[in-house]
Design an enzyme around this catalytic site. Sequence first.
Site, PDB file in Angstrom:
ATOM      1  NE  ARG A  86      30.688  45.910  60.551  1.00  0.00           N
ATOM      2  CZ  ARG A  86      29.635  46.122  60.902  1.00  0.00           C
ATOM      3  NH1 ARG A  86      28.541  45.196  60.793  1.00  0.00           N
ATOM      4  NH2 ARG A  86      28.990  47.101  61.654  1.00  0.00           N
ATOM      5  CG  HIS A 111      25.218  49.311  55.615  1.00  0.00           C
ATOM      6  ND1 HIS A 111      25.032  48.132  55.340  1.00  0.00           N
ATOM      7  CD2 HIS A 111      24.980  49.787  56.690  1.00  0.00           C
ATOM      8  CE1 HIS A 111      24.459  47.694  56.406  1.00  0.00           C
ATOM      9  NE2 HIS A 111      24.451  48.875  57.178  1.00  0.00           N
ATOM     10  CG  HIS A 182      19.835  49.605  57.467  1.00  0.00           C
ATOM     11  ND1 HIS A 182      19.605  49.906  58.772  1.00  0.00           N
ATOM     12  CD2 HIS A 182      21.021  49.198  57.341  1.00  0.00           C
ATOM     13  CE1 HIS A 182      20.487  49.504  59.688  1.00  0.00           C
ATOM     14  NE2 HIS A 182      21.522  49.078  58.720  1.00  0.00           N
ATOM     15  CG  ASP A 254      25.017  44.146  64.028  1.00  0.00           C
ATOM     16  OD1 ASP A 254      24.598  43.886  63.074  1.00  0.00           O
ATOM     17  OD2 ASP A 254      25.835  44.909  64.189  1.00  0.00           O
ATOM     18  CD  GLU A 318      20.291  45.463  58.278  1.00  0.00           C
ATOM     19  OE1 GLU A 318      21.392  45.607  57.362  1.00  0.00           O
ATOM     20  OE2 GLU A 318      20.261  45.748  59.485  1.00  0.00           O
TER      21      GLU A 318
HETATM   22  C1  BGC Z   1      24.829  46.478  60.894  1.00  0.00           C
HETATM   23  C2  BGC Z   1      25.106  46.937  62.237  1.00  0.00           C
HETATM   24  C3  BGC Z   1      25.478  48.753  61.763  1.00  0.00           C
HETATM   25  C4  BGC Z   1      23.864  49.244  61.511  1.00  0.00           C
HETATM   26  C5  BGC Z   1      24.126  50.726  61.144  1.00  0.00           C
HETATM   27  C6  BGC Z   1      23.699  47.063  60.504  1.00  0.00           C
HETATM   28  O1  BGC Z   1      23.279  46.779  59.221  1.00  0.00           O
HETATM   29  O2  BGC Z   1      24.802  45.278  61.045  1.00  0.00           O
HETATM   30  O3  BGC Z   1      26.399  46.614  62.548  1.00  0.00           O
HETATM   31  O4  BGC Z   1      25.794  49.239  63.050  1.00  0.00           O
HETATM   32  O5  BGC Z   1      23.576  48.409  60.348  1.00  0.00           O
HETATM   33  O6  BGC Z   1      25.114  50.863  60.260  1.00  0.00           O
END
Ligand code: BGC
Length: 354
Positions: A86, A111, A182, A254, A318
């Site tokens: 983010r 992303h 991802h 997360d 990740e």
């Molecule tokens: C994020 C999550 C998100 C997910 C899918 C992850 O990299 O940390 O918060 O929901 O990606 O978008």
Amino acid sequence: MITNFEQLEQDMASTPSFDGQLAKLVHLTNSNGMSVSFMDIGATWLSCSIPVNEEAREVLLRSPNMAEHMEQNAYFGAIVGRFANRIAKGQFELEGKRYQLGVNNDENSLHGGLEGFDKKRWAIFEQGTQQVVFMLHSESGDQGYPGNIDIKVTYTLNNSNELSIVYEATTDQTSPVNLTNHAYFNLAGNNSGNKSLDHELQLNAAHYLPTDSGLIPTGELKAVQDTSFDFSEAKLVGKDFLTEHDQKIAGGYDHAFVFQPEVADGESVAAVLVAPAKEVVMKVKTTKPAIQFYSGNFLAGTPGKSKNYELYDGLCLETQYFPDGPNKPEWGANRGFLKSGELYQHQTVYQFEF
Ligand code: BGC
């Protein structure tokens, strides 16, 4: 009987993708019966099949077909960028100028924004039986980011059951660049009924980045010691699950975990994931400064190959720069800015033992 490769082609390459054309798939195999598959849309890692007790086990989660793949926002197996994770309000300041990115996650940019690298068609530059090289050009202004950048991602499967991902990028103007993969793992198998919570995890990280309720890091580097974030010794993911505020606001784990510099040398084992029955182990090595450990907290209801996924059906590890780094001057080299004349070069290895 239809092979896994044929099934993948049928599922992902029989109906058009975002640009109206069919996806192109690439399949790699090694001498131990392990195979991995990718597609040019998002340079996505679609499949990882390992032989366990003489049966092929799929350890990645994915969409059932291209139509669902285009709808999901789990980012299954994709290369995400230009900036993974983010950026608060999709804004940052650089060299006195304010930039506005596409906002796609409440008020934040996630992303890479509305049309991130996961949705683009990458060029297949080279392909062999154990390696594939994808390339992408992203123009200045793409999703609001400055600078023309050229990206190369090389996936190699070797006979030591390592899938290595080498990331390279150059730019003609300073820009945030933070590339990761991802993939969602379930080492018991994508259709096993086991959860991320049933896996054992070890992370060689002494600190994590707590976040606000929008999952933007607060700026604090918090010691994991004596918290539910302590994975310095292998621990069941479900053990201290949702026991603390920092997890509760995220629906689980997360968070970015910060590696000691000596861990992020590309050769040390930075993370270890162990299957519920312990018959499969995955080790992660990386040159990136942090790892986002995401326990699958938003997966519920996402259509998957084997079923409609439920909460925690898979987890992501990740490797990346620090989330929201562009807005945190105090984070120095961990912010994820690439300058003109510099080469962005990173490697992450996922090694499987079975
Ligand atoms: C994020 C999550 C998100 C997910 C899918 C992850 O990299 O940390 O918060 O929901 O990606 O978008």
